[in-house]
Design a protein around this motif. Structure first.
Motif, PDB file in Angstrom:
ATOM      1  N   THR A 131       0.823  -1.205   0.000  1.00 61.06           N
ATOM      2  CA  THR A 131       0.000   0.000   0.000  1.00 61.06           C
ATOM      3  C   THR A 131       0.863   1.265   0.000  1.00 61.06           C
ATOM      4  OG1 THR A 131      -1.609  -1.241   1.291  1.00 61.06           O
ATOM      5  CG2 THR A 131      -1.945   1.131   1.108  1.00 61.06           C
ATOM      6  N   LEU A 132       1.788   1.352   0.954  1.00 64.99           N
ATOM      7  CA  LEU A 132       2.584   2.579   1.068  1.00 64.99           C
ATOM      8  C   LEU A 132       3.351   2.912  -0.218  1.00 64.99           C
ATOM      9  CD1 LEU A 132       4.080   2.974   4.667  1.00 64.99           C
ATOM     10  CD2 LEU A 132       2.376   4.364   3.488  1.00 64.99           C
ATOM     11  N   PRO A 133       4.091   1.942  -0.805  1.00 65.09           N
ATOM     12  CA  PRO A 133       4.791   2.287  -2.054  1.00 65.09           C
ATOM     13  C   PRO A 133       3.827   2.692  -3.174  1.00 65.09           C
ATOM     14  CG  PRO A 133       5.637   0.245  -1.152  1.00 65.09           C
ATOM     15  CD  PRO A 133       4.432   0.601  -0.344  1.00 65.09           C
ATOM     16  N   SER A 134       2.632   2.089  -3.221  1.00 64.06           N
ATOM     17  CA  SER A 134       1.691   2.410  -4.305  1.00 64.06           C
ATOM     18  C   SER A 134       1.165   3.832  -4.198  1.00 64.06           C
ATOM     19  CB  SER A 134       0.502   1.449  -4.297  1.00 64.06           C
ATOM     20  OG  SER A 134       0.932   0.128  -4.307  1.00 64.06           O
ATOM     21  N   ILE A 135       1.063   4.348  -2.975  1.00 65.44           N
ATOM     22  CA  ILE A 135       0.486   5.685  -2.828  1.00 65.44           C
ATOM     23  C   ILE A 135       1.568   6.738  -2.608  1.00 65.44           C
ATOM     24  CG2 ILE A 135      -1.760   4.904  -1.960  1.00 65.44           C
ATOM     25  CD1 ILE A 135      -0.762   5.701   0.831  1.00 65.44           C
ATOM     26  N   ARG A 136       2.786   6.414  -3.008  1.00 66.48           N
ATOM     27  CA  ARG A 136       3.895   7.345  -2.801  1.00 66.48           C
ATOM     28  C   ARG A 136       3.620   8.756  -3.354  1.00 66.48           C
ATOM     29  NH1 ARG A 136       9.294   5.542  -2.101  1.00 66.48           N
ATOM     30  NH2 ARG A 136      10.743   7.283  -2.168  1.00 66.48           N
ATOM     31  N   PRO A 137       3.128   8.891  -4.608  1.00 66.05           N
ATOM     32  CA  PRO A 137       2.871  10.246  -5.119  1.00 66.05           C
ATOM     33  C   PRO A 137       1.815  10.985  -4.284  1.00 66.05           C
ATOM     34  CG  PRO A 137       2.725   8.615  -6.893  1.00 66.05           C
ATOM     35  CD  PRO A 137       2.810   7.858  -5.618  1.00 66.05           C
ATOM     36  N   THR A 138       0.788  10.253  -3.845  1.00 64.52           N
ATOM     37  CA  THR A 138      -0.237  10.875  -3.003  1.00 64.52           C
ATOM     38  C   THR A 138       0.376  11.340  -1.693  1.00 64.52           C
ATOM     39  OG1 THR A 138      -1.720   9.211  -3.886  1.00 64.52           O
ATOM     40  CG2 THR A 138      -2.542  10.538  -2.073  1.00 64.52           C
ATOM     41  N   MET A 139       1.212  10.471  -1.118  1.00 62.40           N
ATOM     42  CA  MET A 139       1.862  10.804   0.144  1.00 62.40           C
ATOM     43  C   MET A 139       2.679  12.085   0.001  1.00 62.40           C
ATOM     44  SD  MET A 139       2.142   9.919   3.215  1.00 62.40           S
ATOM     45  CE  MET A 139       1.967   8.251   3.767  1.00 62.40           C
ATOM     46  N   LEU A 140       3.427  12.176  -1.109  1.00 59.10           N
ATOM     47  CA  LEU A 140       4.248  13.369  -1.340  1.00 59.10           C
ATOM     48  C   LEU A 140       3.357  14.605  -1.428  1.00 59.10           C
ATOM     49  CD1 LEU A 140       6.976  14.699  -1.979  1.00 59.10           C
ATOM     50  CD2 LEU A 140       6.548  14.253  -4.382  1.00 59.10           C
ATOM     51  N   PHE A 141       2.266  14.477  -2.175  1.00 64.01           N
ATOM     52  CA  PHE A 141       1.360  15.620  -2.335  1.00 64.01           C
ATOM     53  C   PHE A 141       0.788  16.063  -0.989  1.00 64.01           C
ATOM     54  CE2 PHE A 141      -2.894  17.381  -3.007  1.00 64.01           C
ATOM     55  CZ  PHE A 141      -2.596  18.437  -3.850  1.00 64.01           C
TER      56      PHE A 141
END
Lengths: 314, 272
Positions: free
Chosen positions: A232-242
């Motif tokens: 989950t965490l690696p998949s949402i990396r761009p969202t996390m950055l945003f």
């Protein structure tokens, strides 16, 4: 931030058309482009671009409120305003408070938002929409209304919070009046007020997680936590950055909470960099206020840059 | 996901959390219906014993109808202006070639990161010098143009097929008419998102109107409530809670109606 769309090529038009016709069309296109852009660009130049430049200019001058009608008849003082800012113990305290607020508030807000999004994503049935609206409702609420209600809830004697704490035998503190708890109270309030935004964005981001990966990993015996960390965490990396960048930018400008709840007190325990900048404006020290605003801008730029570097796809 | 967590357990935890999150709202609405005596009682009561609209009546003894209409006018004009101006510019950025396009885009987006306080003082100086201090246009003009709106509309129009533009040209539709007659009618979802965001931002806007407005004829709701809550009525909790309810409730109702579009819009406009 990644976008799901790609820039449509402007060169993809049929080359068969004669070059004269094309250039005539190109001129019509350019004219339309300029006409459509013009209203925004003009207003933007007057009300945003120009003030940004003037603010920079102001921060190097001794401009005060008395110069308001003649903003250019002022003297250059070089970096004097920036020196004044750094030498001011209250400004340094404000910078420290802002740092504490960001370091506590950003992780808490992101964690709460992600936890809520994950919970809503596990199939909670019909109540999903109710939770979504409920958790988002603090975001759409006026800070002034929030302040009225929270000050009431946090009152030392009759407030709901201390009443509830009293039931379990805890003698609650004077939350907003005690130097040790005031900033903490504002952090909690800010998390309450903002986690809904990150929740909504995480909900959108979680669509990018491939359920097939989860199934495969589960078959291989990976537990829930393990799958969260590795899939989950690696998949949402761009969202996390945003979310990280936008939340940090917002919290670095921490202003409204202390302004309406504590007015920076007690004893400057909750004064923030933005709030103190605003106070300088109130005192009429426009030059110093300009310098302080640009310092905040500088810190925001640096923090954003660092976050982009750290979160860059390897 | 796979072995589903027991949804009943998840729901119980979430319901508890939800209650915690919305307690301040419940407290506010219920409190606005209580008498001052009941509000000060220890321990506090939960439901109002004798529900009364007295607090709201006292609120409207003051010019709160005027403050409400000021807030509504400013928010509606700011929202309409944002939708129109940023969709025009956003479309041009997405689909047309014109001079200085790249430069303008970079300049406008560059301003996304600039803190509001940087432009605050020069904007105030500007408004004073234009003779607009303490007028409604002063509350509207600086907010008609927002970099975020342009970014959102540009992303949206990039997602619409370019073939529409080509087809319009073949049919002899003028360049500007192509935008207004072909692309604009398709912008509903993006307008829903941007409209809600802009309306909320304007309705809740606080600091700028607090500084720019100096008479009751231009006060907006947040300004009026803030002035009451720090003035001589600051212990009149019933009045304050009624004021807070008046600010929050309309927004909450509007949001309930549009939340579906809003959340879809956020997902569709590339914030992911």
């Amino acid at each position: 931030m990644s976008t799901s769309t790609t820039t449509a090529g402007t060169d993809g038009r049929p080359a068969a058309a004669g070059s004269r016709r094309r250039s005539r069309r190109g001129a019509a296109e350019a004219r339309a482009g300029v006409l459509l852009a013009l209203p925004f660009v003009l207003l933007f130049a007057v009300f945003t671009a120009w003030p940004v430049l003037q603010s920079m200019f102001m921060s190097f001058t001794d401009m005060r409120i008395s110069d308001i009608r003649t903003p250019f008849a002022v003297d250059f003082v070089g970096l004097e305003n920036y020196r004044t800012a750094f030498a001011d113990p209250v400004f340094r305290r404000a910078a420290l408070n802002t740092g504490v607020f960001v370091l506590l508030g950003v992780p808490l807000t992101i964690t709460a938002g992600l936890a809520a999004a994950l919970a809503l994503n596990t199939g909670v049935g019909r109540l999903r929409a109710v939770y979504r609206v409920g958790f988002y409702s603090p975001v759409i609420t006026s800070i002034v209304a929030v302040a009225v209600v929270w000050r009431f809830l946090l009152q030392p004697g009759t407030g709901l919070v201390n009443t509830v704490l009293g039931w379990v035998g805890i003698d609650g503190p004077h939350w907003l009046g005690d130097q040790r708890t005031a900033l903490l109270s504002l952090v909690v309030m800010a998390v309450w007020r903002n986690f809904g935004t990150s929740m909504i964005i995480f909900l959108a981001g979680l669509q990018a997680v491939d359920p097939g990966l989860h199934e495969a990993a589960a078959l291989d015996g990976a537990g829930r936590w393990r799958r969260f960390v590795s899939i989950t965490l690696p998949s949402i990396r761009p969202t996390m950055l945003f979310v990280l960048v936008t939340t940090s930018i917002g919290y670095l400008q921490f202003f409204e909470e202390p302004f309406v709840m504590t007015n920076g007190g007690p004893l400057n325990a909750t004064v923030s960099a933005s709030m103190y900048t605003y106070n300088q404006f109130g005192f009429g020290n426009y030059g110093v206020a300009g310098a302080m605003a640009y310092l905040t801008f500088l810190v925001i730029g640096l923090v954003t840059l660092v976050q982009f570097r750290l979160m860059r796809e390897k | 996901m796979l072995e589903r967590r027991n949804p009943i357990l998840t729901n119980i935890v979430l319901l508890g959390f939800l209650l915690l999150v919305i307690t301040p709202f419940l407290w506010m609405v219920l409190g606005s219906l209580k008498t001052q005596g009941e509000l000060l009682r220890v321990p506090p009561t939960w439901l109002p014993e004798e529900p009364t609209l007295g607090n709201f009546r006292r609120l409207f003894d003051r010019p709160f109808a005027k403050f409400f209409s000021n807030s509504a006018i400013v928010a509606i004009v700011v929202t309409a202006g944002n939708l129109l101006l940023s969709s025009m510019f956003g479309y041009a950025l997405a689909h047309l070639r014109f001079p200085f396009k790249k430069l303008l885009f970079v300049l406008v987006l560059g301003c996304l990161m600039i803190p509001g306080l940087v432009t605050f003082i020069p904007q105030y100086v500007l408004v004073v010098n234009l003779g607009l201090a303490d007028t409604l246009p002063a509350l509207i003009l600086p907010f008609l143009v927002q970099p975020f709106s342009v970014f959102l509309m540009r992303q949206f129009f990039l997602g619409l097929p370019r073939e529409l533009l080509e087809a319009g040209r073949i049919d002899g539709v003028g360049e500007i008419a192509i935008f207004f007659r072909i692309y604009l009618p398709l912008a509903g979802p993006a307008f829903a998102t941007l409209g809600i965001l802009t309306f909320l931002g304007s309705w809740n806007n606080f600091l700028w109107p607090l500084v720019v407005s100096s008479s009751e004829s231009t006060y907006t709701l947040p300004v009026a409530l803030a002035l009451i809550s720090t003035g001589q009525n600051q212990t009149d909790y019933g009045l304050l809670l009624a004021g807070a309810t008046l600010i929050v409730l309309p927004i909450l109702v509007v949001f309930l109606f549009f939340q579906r579009y809003f959340i879809q819009g956020i997902a569709a406009t590339g914030i992911k």
